[in-house]
Write an enzyme that holds these catalytic residues in place. Structure first.
Site, PDB file in Angstrom:
ATOM      1  N   HIS A  44      44.515   6.704  34.636  1.00  0.00           N
ATOM      2  CA  HIS A  44      46.002   6.948  34.408  1.00  0.00           C
ATOM      3  C   HIS A  44      46.959   7.091  35.702  1.00  0.00           C
ATOM      4  O   HIS A  44      47.917   6.475  35.856  1.00  0.00           O
ATOM      5  CB  HIS A  44      46.042   8.067  33.303  1.00  0.00           C
ATOM      6  CG  HIS A  44      47.480   8.184  33.103  1.00  0.00           C
ATOM      7  ND1 HIS A  44      48.258   7.433  32.329  1.00  0.00           N
ATOM      8  CD2 HIS A  44      48.312   9.466  33.275  1.00  0.00           C
ATOM      9  CE1 HIS A  44      49.130   8.014  32.031  1.00  0.00           C
ATOM     10  NE2 HIS A  44      49.566   9.075  32.620  1.00  0.00           N
ATOM     11  N   ARG A  75      45.054  18.256  32.054  1.00  0.00           N
ATOM     12  CA  ARG A  75      44.575  17.199  31.590  1.00  0.00           C
ATOM     13  C   ARG A  75      42.980  16.698  32.336  1.00  0.00           C
ATOM     14  O   ARG A  75      42.218  16.281  31.478  1.00  0.00           O
ATOM     15  CB  ARG A  75      45.048  15.855  32.373  1.00  0.00           C
ATOM     16  CG  ARG A  75      46.038  15.034  31.588  1.00  0.00           C
ATOM     17  CD  ARG A  75      46.775  13.984  31.917  1.00  0.00           C
ATOM     18  NE  ARG A  75      47.789  14.021  31.450  1.00  0.00           N
ATOM     19  CZ  ARG A  75      49.062  13.512  31.511  1.00  0.00           C
ATOM     20  NH1 ARG A  75      49.060  12.447  32.628  1.00  0.00           N
ATOM     21  NH2 ARG A  75      50.203  13.397  30.821  1.00  0.00           N
ATOM     22  N   ARG A 100      47.503  16.085  38.783  1.00  0.00           N
ATOM     23  CA  ARG A 100      48.739  16.109  38.247  1.00  0.00           C
ATOM     24  C   ARG A 100      49.131  16.869  37.190  1.00  0.00           C
ATOM     25  O   ARG A 100      48.341  16.369  36.048  1.00  0.00           O
ATOM     26  CB  ARG A 100      49.278  14.856  38.407  1.00  0.00           C
ATOM     27  CG  ARG A 100      50.988  14.403  38.125  1.00  0.00           C
ATOM     28  CD  ARG A 100      51.023  13.243  37.993  1.00  0.00           C
ATOM     29  NE  ARG A 100      50.445  12.309  37.088  1.00  0.00           N
ATOM     30  CZ  ARG A 100      51.127  12.070  35.941  1.00  0.00           C
ATOM     31  NH1 ARG A 100      52.344  12.441  35.464  1.00  0.00           N
ATOM     32  NH2 ARG A 100      50.417  11.452  34.985  1.00  0.00           N
ATOM     33  N   HIS A 149      43.658   9.855  31.725  1.00  0.00           N
ATOM     34  CA  HIS A 149      44.421  10.559  30.719  1.00  0.00           C
ATOM     35  C   HIS A 149      43.364  10.689  29.351  1.00  0.00           C
ATOM     36  O   HIS A 149      42.611   9.866  29.236  1.00  0.00           O
ATOM     37  CB  HIS A 149      45.695   9.607  30.393  1.00  0.00           C
ATOM     38  CG  HIS A 149      46.485  10.367  29.377  1.00  0.00           C
ATOM     39  ND1 HIS A 149      46.096  10.355  28.178  1.00  0.00           N
ATOM     40  CD2 HIS A 149      47.824  10.813  29.812  1.00  0.00           C
ATOM     41  CE1 HIS A 149      47.340  11.124  27.663  1.00  0.00           C
ATOM     42  NE2 HIS A 149      48.413  11.153  28.639  1.00  0.00           N
ATOM     43  N   GLU A 192      53.890  19.548  27.332  1.00  0.00           N
ATOM     44  CA  GLU A 192      52.642  19.048  27.661  1.00  0.00           C
ATOM     45  C   GLU A 192      51.406  19.710  28.248  1.00  0.00           C
ATOM     46  O   GLU A 192      51.860  20.910  28.770  1.00  0.00           O
ATOM     47  CB  GLU A 192      53.066  17.494  28.491  1.00  0.00           C
ATOM     48  CG  GLU A 192      53.650  16.708  27.911  1.00  0.00           C
ATOM     49  CD  GLU A 192      53.994  15.404  28.542  1.00  0.00           C
ATOM     50  OE1 GLU A 192      53.359  14.197  28.141  1.00  0.00           O
ATOM     51  OE2 GLU A 192      54.591  15.478  29.534  1.00  0.00           O
TER      52      GLU A 192
HETATM   53  C1  LIG Z   1      51.330   4.515  30.107  1.00  0.00           C
HETATM   54  C2  LIG Z   1      51.957   5.366  31.202  1.00  0.00           C
HETATM   55  C3  LIG Z   1      52.540   6.616  30.712  1.00  0.00           C
HETATM   56  C4  LIG Z   1      53.188   7.654  31.688  1.00  0.00           C
HETATM   57  N1  LIG Z   1      53.707   8.536  31.038  1.00  0.00           N
HETATM   58  C5  LIG Z   1      54.385   9.391  32.049  1.00  0.00           C
HETATM   59  C6  LIG Z   1      55.334  10.308  31.707  1.00  0.00           C
HETATM   60  O1  LIG Z   1      55.569  10.439  30.390  1.00  0.00           O
HETATM   61  N2  LIG Z   1      55.876  11.395  32.662  1.00  0.00           N
HETATM   62  C7  LIG Z   1      55.646  11.127  33.897  1.00  0.00           C
HETATM   63  O2  LIG Z   1      56.168  11.737  34.684  1.00  0.00           O
HETATM   64  N3  LIG Z   1      54.517  10.123  34.268  1.00  0.00           N
HETATM   65  C8  LIG Z   1      54.188   9.306  33.569  1.00  0.00           C
HETATM   66  N4  LIG Z   1      53.386   8.417  33.916  1.00  0.00           N
HETATM   67  C9  LIG Z   1      53.248   8.185  35.176  1.00  0.00           C
HETATM   68  C10 LIG Z   1      54.479   7.431  35.882  1.00  0.00           C
HETATM   69  O3  LIG Z   1      55.064   6.583  34.946  1.00  0.00           O
HETATM   70  C11 LIG Z   1      54.556   6.791  37.251  1.00  0.00           C
HETATM   71  O4  LIG Z   1      53.441   7.481  38.034  1.00  0.00           O
HETATM   72  C12 LIG Z   1      55.505   6.216  37.691  1.00  0.00           C
HETATM   73  O5  LIG Z   1      56.176   5.622  36.977  1.00  0.00           O
HETATM   74  C13 LIG Z   1      55.522   5.597  39.001  1.00  0.00           C
HETATM   75  O6  LIG Z   1      56.557   5.117  39.427  1.00  0.00           O
HETATM   76  P1  LIG Z   1      56.786   4.375  40.646  1.00  0.00           P
HETATM   77  O7  LIG Z   1      58.086   3.834  41.008  1.00  0.00           O
HETATM   78  O8  LIG Z   1      56.163   4.938  41.762  1.00  0.00           O
HETATM   79  O9  LIG Z   1      55.918   2.900  40.287  1.00  0.00           O
HETATM   80  P2  LIG Z   1      55.746   1.936  39.280  1.00  0.00           P
HETATM   81  O10 LIG Z   1      56.956   2.108  38.309  1.00  0.00           O
HETATM   82  O11 LIG Z   1      54.422   1.437  38.897  1.00  0.00           O
HETATM   83  O12 LIG Z   1      56.530   0.426  39.759  1.00  0.00           O
HETATM   84  C14 LIG Z   1      55.839  -0.142  40.792  1.00  0.00           C
HETATM   85  C15 LIG Z   1      56.653  -1.312  41.322  1.00  0.00           C
HETATM   86  O13 LIG Z   1      55.969  -1.886  42.564  1.00  0.00           O
HETATM   87  C16 LIG Z   1      56.000  -3.394  42.388  1.00  0.00           C
HETATM   88  N5  LIG Z   1      54.784  -3.759  43.372  1.00  0.00           N
HETATM   89  C17 LIG Z   1      53.550  -3.212  43.238  1.00  0.00           C
HETATM   90  N6  LIG Z   1      52.970  -3.787  44.129  1.00  0.00           N
HETATM   91  C18 LIG Z   1      53.753  -4.638  44.794  1.00  0.00           C
HETATM   92  C19 LIG Z   1      53.723  -5.711  45.923  1.00  0.00           C
HETATM   93  N7  LIG Z   1      52.461  -6.129  46.706  1.00  0.00           N
HETATM   94  N8  LIG Z   1      54.969  -6.469  46.354  1.00  0.00           N
HETATM   95  C20 LIG Z   1      55.867  -6.350  45.651  1.00  0.00           C
HETATM   96  N9  LIG Z   1      56.019  -5.256  44.642  1.00  0.00           N
HETATM   97  C21 LIG Z   1      54.984  -4.518  44.173  1.00  0.00           C
HETATM   98  C22 LIG Z   1      55.634  -3.457  40.974  1.00  0.00           C
HETATM   99  O14 LIG Z   1      56.415  -4.790  40.757  1.00  0.00           O
HETATM  100  C23 LIG Z   1      56.483  -2.586  40.386  1.00  0.00           C
HETATM  101  O15 LIG Z   1      58.150  -2.876  40.415  1.00  0.00           O
HETATM  102  C24 LIG Z   1      52.852   7.327  32.879  1.00  0.00           C
HETATM  103  C25 LIG Z   1      52.140   6.320  33.487  1.00  0.00           C
HETATM  104  C26 LIG Z   1      51.725   5.417  32.554  1.00  0.00           C
HETATM  105  C27 LIG Z   1      50.958   4.021  32.810  1.00  0.00           C
HETATM  106  O1  LIG Z   2      52.873  10.822  27.899  1.00  0.00           O
HETATM  107  C1  LIG Z   2      52.077  11.128  28.566  1.00  0.00           C
HETATM  108  O2  LIG Z   2      51.057  11.731  28.073  1.00  0.00           O
HETATM  109  C2  LIG Z   2      51.977  10.860  29.913  1.00  0.00           C
HETATM  110  C3  LIG Z   2      52.630  11.759  30.598  1.00  0.00           C
HETATM  111  O3  LIG Z   2      53.377  12.435  30.307  1.00  0.00           O
HETATM  112  C4  LIG Z   2      52.204  11.729  32.119  1.00  0.00           C
HETATM  113  O4  LIG Z   2      51.590  10.842  32.726  1.00  0.00           O
HETATM  114  O5  LIG Z   2      52.799  12.465  32.831  1.00  0.00           O
END
Ligand SMILES: Cc1cc2nc3c(=O)[nH]c(=O)nc-3n(C[C@H](O)[C@H](O)[C@H](O)COP(=O)(O)OP(=O)(O)OC[C@H]3O[C@@H](n4cnc5c(N)ncnc54)[C@H](O)[C@@H]3O)c2cc1C
Ligand SMILES: O=C([O-])CC(=O)C(=O)O
Length: 547
Positions: free
Chosen positions: A345, A284, A380, A238, A118
């Site tokens: 994103h 990005r 990032r 993104h 990537e």
């Molecule tokens: C479409 C997409 C593709 C991506 N692809 C990649 C990738 O390939 N590789 C990579 O490294 N990153 C990727 N990212 C970024 C990455 O997925 C996220 O940064 C990461 O998963 C965030 O994880 P997290 O546990 O911090 O939060 P999240 O997975 O967003 O979870 C948040 C949690 O908090 C809870 N929550 C929120 N507010 C409250 C509240 N007030 N009370 C109770 N619960 C609450 C929600 O219900 C959820 O359970 C991508 C993001 C997206 C959107």
């Molecule tokens: O699949 C993608 O392009 C998303 C990704 O890797 C990231 O946000 O880190």
């Protein structure tokens, strides 16, 4: 009648990769509560496509991963954090494999993992489960957490605010949280330690790849509780979301470019080489800005992403989810280019934490996208965030175990103030405010900024904030109003940080100051609660002396 108060050793707010990793790393003797705003698995983690970065290939090294991360971060990464996360990468990935995450393999031995590429990565170092890596991680960890005897799960339970010593007395620190349940009641939940794992805040913008939950609740709650936040001006856009009126939030993974996808103007002309010698695999910020520039220059609604020169079997094997979803919208990526546009994103800034995930408030930890850990700096690098969730989730759990004995038992907590009245007519106004906020953030605080646009955004944000305070003070709370209140806080923090940074760096680009500041060391933009003052200066993240 008041229901009995829930009480835990550790209350984890959020059930994505960061929250579930923390929960699973804690010993089973501890009582752990996990809150999810919707179903347990819903969140950005579930939708992650490309993969998770870690140094596994023979031609790769920790030094190289560190250097790529620092380069993408444009001078604002904390080198100690980068080193810590990168060095723990292989171990984090092994832990996921041990939990049962089915990463894509090559060959027959079942142990050789396919690595994709990537933007910003100088090597192949991204493990993935085809193009649905997040789903593989989230559902595997979900099964584990549901089976754990010491973990109590609360779904459709939204944390409203942290409860601190200000409400309960005693030593400074966190004591629990007020939580809005599915029945519409707000109840206190007590804990000796609380972990914020609430994900990012990209829903502040009109067009985003993120699920609806990403309203920055954790950042807003921590801010209200007195924690510092940093680097909020660095919103990552993104480069490639599918352009379709019914699917403005469907991501087309950067791995498509990693496997040879080209960006083209609508007439089929390649353009990325004009902006960066790394072409489609530049970091990005550069790719998103190049697309934005070309769309504005030509007055077109989208550019094209083309991988149709690769064999159809290769595309359907590597990108089955994306291929299928695009077919549903009438695009066959094995035969034709896809129309794509940038969308909000990732939130690079957030609640400031040290290397053990500790915030400014004793007993309060944070992990994952809600934080500013120093890993991402001003931009990032792809696939570093799932890695951050696992490394920091584990570090926070380990630190909690070390320190729990010093934290007070969960106290009896004051009930929520229920004196507000219900007025359903107000719901429509809240919805309008939602739209207004996300639109002015998109228009004025987007990929390209100016002083004037930021001033306009500031003016609108001020008006909105005073209206929201009025609703919040008078009407019974519901999820929509609470999210709007949090989004308004986050929008405020983004605008304040963007106004304070009078240069262009990484994801923050302003036409009025188009170059990075030449003189001196670049500093993080730290916002301090109460004084709401933007100050610049390098942050020294603490290192646990036990480590
Ligand atoms: C479409 C997409 C593709 C991506 N692809 C990649 C990738 O390939 N590789 C990579 O490294 N990153 C990727 N990212 C970024 C990455 O997925 C996220 O940064 C990461 O998963 C965030 O994880 P997290 O546990 O911090 O939060 P999240 O997975 O967003 O979870 C948040 C949690 O908090 C809870 N929550 C929120 N507010 C409250 C509240 N007030 N009370 C109770 N619960 C609450 C929600 O219900 C959820 O359970 C991508 C993001 C997206 C959107
Ligand atoms: O699949 C993608 O392009 C998303 C990704 O890797 C990231 O946000 O880190």
């Amino acid at each position: 009648m008041q229901s009995p108060q829930s009480s835990y050793d550790v209350l984890i707010i959020g059930s994505g990769a960061a929250g579930l990793t923390t929960a699973l790393r804690l010993p089973t003797e501890l009582r752990v509560g996990v809150l999810a705003k919707a179903d347990l698995a819903e969140g950005s983690t579930l939708w992650a496509q490309g993969g998770i970065a870690a140094v596994l290939a023979e031609d790769d090294s920790a030094e190289q991963h560190i250097e790529d991360t620092l380069t993408a971060g444009a001078g604002l990464c904390n080198p100690a954090t980068v080193q810590r996360v990168v060095e723990h990468g292989p171990e984090a990935v092994r832990w996921l494999i041990d939990q049962g995450v089915p990463f894509t393999t090559v060959g027959d031995d079942g142990n050789t993992y396919h690595l994709t590429r990537e933007g910003g990565h100088s090597r192949r170092r991204i493990l993935h489960a085809a193009d649905a890596t997040g789903r593989a991680i989230e559902t595997t960890l979900e099964d584990r957490v549901r089976a754990a005897p010491n973990i109590e799960i609360h779904e459709h339970a939204m944390a409203v605010d942290l409860i601190t010593h200000h409400r309960c007395g005693g030593e400074p620190g966190v004591r629990g949280a007020y939580v809005l349940g599915a029945d519409g009641e707000v109840r206190p939940m007590a804990a000796r330690s609380v972990v914020l794992a609430t994900g990012g805040a990209s829903k502040t913008y009109l067009y985003t790849t993120n699920p609806d939950l990403s309203s920055g609740d954790g950042i807003a709650m921590a801010w209200r509780a007195g924690c510092r936040v940093a680097n909020m001006e660095f919103n990552q856009f993104h480069p490639t979301c599918l352009f379709h009126r019914e699917a403005r939030n469907f991501l087309i993974s950067e791995a498509v470019r990693g496997e040879g996808g080209r960006l083209l103007l609508p007439d089929g002309t390649p353009f990325m080489h004009r902006f960066d010698e790394r072409g489609e695999l530049a970091p990005r910020d550069i790719v998103a800005r190049a697309i934005d520039h070309e769309m504005k220059r030509l007055g077109v609604d989208y550019v094209l992403l083309d991988i149709s020169h690769k064999p159809a079997e290769f595309i359907t094997e590597h990108f089955p989810t994306i291929h299928q979803r695009c077919l549903e919208f009438g695009f066959d990526m094995t035969r034709e280019p896809l129309p794509v546009v940038p969308a909000a994103h990732y939130t690079c800034g957030g609640v400031m934490v040290d290397l053990a995930g500790r915030t400014d408030l004793p007993g309060l930890y944070a992990a994952g996208e809600v934080t500013c850990s120093g890993l991402h700096g001003a931009n990032r690098m792809a696939s570093n965030s799932l890695l951050e969730c696992i490394v920091f989730g584990r570090a926070a759990a380990d630190d909690i175990v070390r320190r729990l004995g010093q934290l007070p038992e969960p106290p009896a907590l004051p009930p929520w103030d229920e004196s507000r009245v219900t007025d359903s007519d107000e719901e429509i106004v809240v919805t309008h405010n939602w739209d207004e906020l996300r639109r002015f953030m998109w228009d004025y605080v987007g990929i390209v900024r100016t002083d004037k646009r930021l001033q306009r955004a500031r003016h609108r944000a001020d008006l909105l904030r005073s209206e929201i305070q009025e609703y919040y003070g008078h009407f019974r709370v519901n999820g929509n109003l609470l999210e709007l209140r949090n989004l308004a806080t986050v929008a405020d923090l983004i605008i304040a940080s963007a106004m304070a940074r009078r240069e262009s760096r990484g994801l923050h680009f302003t036409r009025d100051h188009p170059e990075p500041r030449a003189e001196g060391t670049p500093g993080e933009t730290i916002l301090i609660p109460d004084r709401a003052l933007a100050v610049e200066g390098r942050v020294t993240l603490g290192v646990d002396p036990d480590d």
